[in-house]
Design a protein around this motif. Sequence first.
Motif, mmCIF file in Angstrom:
data_model
loop_
_atom_site.group_PDB
_atom_site.id
_atom_site.type_symbol
_atom_site.label_atom_id
_atom_site.label_comp_id
_atom_site.label_asym_id
_atom_site.label_seq_id
_atom_site.Cartn_x
_atom_site.Cartn_y
_atom_site.Cartn_z
ATOM 1 N N GLU A 145 25.518 47.788 71.430
ATOM 2 C CA GLU A 145 26.982 47.826 71.547
ATOM 3 C C GLU A 145 27.528 49.246 71.545
ATOM 4 O OE1 GLU A 145 28.881 45.373 68.664
ATOM 5 O OE2 GLU A 145 27.863 43.531 69.298
ATOM 6 N N HIS A 146 26.953 50.126 70.721
ATOM 7 C CA HIS A 146 27.504 51.488 70.637
ATOM 8 C C HIS A 146 27.271 52.254 71.946
ATOM 9 C CE1 HIS A 146 23.307 52.417 69.428
ATOM 10 N NE2 HIS A 146 23.540 53.588 69.950
ATOM 11 N N ILE B 83 27.145 50.749 75.004
ATOM 12 C CA ILE B 83 28.103 50.153 75.942
ATOM 13 C C ILE B 83 29.499 50.741 75.726
ATOM 14 C CG2 ILE B 83 29.260 48.008 76.616
ATOM 15 C CD1 ILE B 83 26.646 46.540 75.892
ATOM 16 N N ALA B 84 29.891 50.878 74.450
ATOM 17 C CA ALA B 84 31.205 51.451 74.127
ATOM 18 C C ALA B 84 31.276 52.915 74.565
ATOM 19 C CB ALA B 84 31.469 51.329 72.634
ATOM 20 N N SER B 85 30.188 53.636 74.368
ATOM 21 C CA SER B 85 30.152 55.041 74.757
ATOM 22 C C SER B 85 30.268 55.204 76.265
ATOM 23 C CB SER B 85 28.850 55.674 74.265
ATOM 24 O OG SER B 85 28.850 57.062 74.498
ATOM 25 N N SER C 146 31.768 53.165 78.271
ATOM 26 C CA SER C 146 33.166 52.871 78.595
ATOM 27 C C SER C 146 34.054 54.083 78.326
ATOM 28 C CB SER C 146 33.646 51.670 77.778
ATOM 29 O OG SER C 146 35.002 51.388 78.045
ATOM 30 N N ASP C 147 33.776 54.787 77.225
ATOM 31 C CA ASP C 147 34.527 56.009 76.915
ATOM 32 C C ASP C 147 34.349 57.048 78.012
ATOM 33 O OD1 ASP C 147 35.315 54.884 74.516
ATOM 34 O OD2 ASP C 147 33.936 56.071 73.280
ATOM 35 N N GLU D 47 36.515 56.291 80.894
ATOM 36 C CA GLU D 47 37.933 56.538 80.613
ATOM 37 C C GLU D 47 38.233 58.038 80.637
ATOM 38 O OE1 GLU D 47 41.362 54.864 77.537
ATOM 39 O OE2 GLU D 47 39.239 54.585 77.080
ATOM 40 N N HIS E 35 35.996 59.869 71.091
ATOM 41 C CA HIS E 35 34.668 59.458 71.565
ATOM 42 C C HIS E 35 33.559 60.038 70.692
ATOM 43 C CE1 HIS E 35 31.241 58.766 74.148
ATOM 44 N NE2 HIS E 35 31.095 60.062 74.377
ATOM 45 N N LYS F 266 33.280 58.744 67.055
ATOM 46 C CA LYS F 266 32.718 57.407 66.876
ATOM 47 C C LYS F 266 31.275 57.476 66.367
ATOM 48 C CE LYS F 266 35.507 54.834 70.251
ATOM 49 N NZ LYS F 266 35.499 54.109 71.542
ATOM 50 N N ARG G 225 30.112 55.679 62.992
ATOM 51 C CA ARG G 225 29.019 54.700 63.019
ATOM 52 C C ARG G 225 27.946 55.042 61.997
ATOM 53 N NH1 ARG G 225 24.185 54.985 66.469
ATOM 54 N NH2 ARG G 225 23.066 53.015 66.215
#
Length: 252
Positions: free
Chosen positions: A206-207, A209-211, A213-214, A217, A237, A240, A244
């Motif tokens: 998940e981390h 995938i989130a990264s 996405s960042d 953006e 970004h 995070k 974490r």
Amino acid sequence: MAKTQPTDHYARDAGHRAEPATLTVLTRVRELIVTGKIAAGTRLAAETIAKEQGISRTPVRSALAVLTAEGLASYHINRGYTVREINLRDILDAIETRAVLEAKGCGLSVDYGWTLPEFDRLCTAIDEGAALIAGGKWSEEIERGWYQSNRDFHSLIVRVSRNNALRNAIRMTLVYPVFGDIARLCPAVARYVPQRHRNIPDVPPEHVIASQSDHEEILEAIRSEEAERAEQLMLAHVLKSKDRLAAIATRR
């Protein structure tokens, strides 16, 4: 969006404009230190390293001087160079400092402007990361590939800031692995992390995938020439990673 001023043509971000032999030994020894394969307190003898690498002692001494400046080694007149102990607080502080510096670099990159080749390379780094995640599988090899695209993304933004003082300051914060998950690869962190967080999952974590996405953006903010927004996004970004690691260590 793109400007036509001269660019540094992606000079390799290796700590300074090093000779190839210095760069090779610097990269190798740095990796061994931040992954704990060379333990804290170990003496770094230039003669021994030179023999192992098949090179002269001069580039080794240069590499050891850089590692000392980066905080990964220390030098004492009587003992020479030794590996410095890095703890969890050092890692969290380094990430926080890097977040502020990279955020500023991201904003500056927009202010100074991107050439078309530079922006294309940034898009390529993001596309490469996205493709690895889209495959739906994960392994040590895939992780390393994604973190390489991640490193390309971050280092390119910093280079385009055209600020050498900022680039040098950021290099001083890289006291942890940049080619994989810190929680798994960095001994200073791993000892605080439960085993379940250190195993390689079968699917993209998940981390990551989130990264990714960042990254996308931040790319759009750069494309739109929104310097302040790009700076804010980069700050959040990078932080995070700190949040974490702190959360994982607290829940152990």
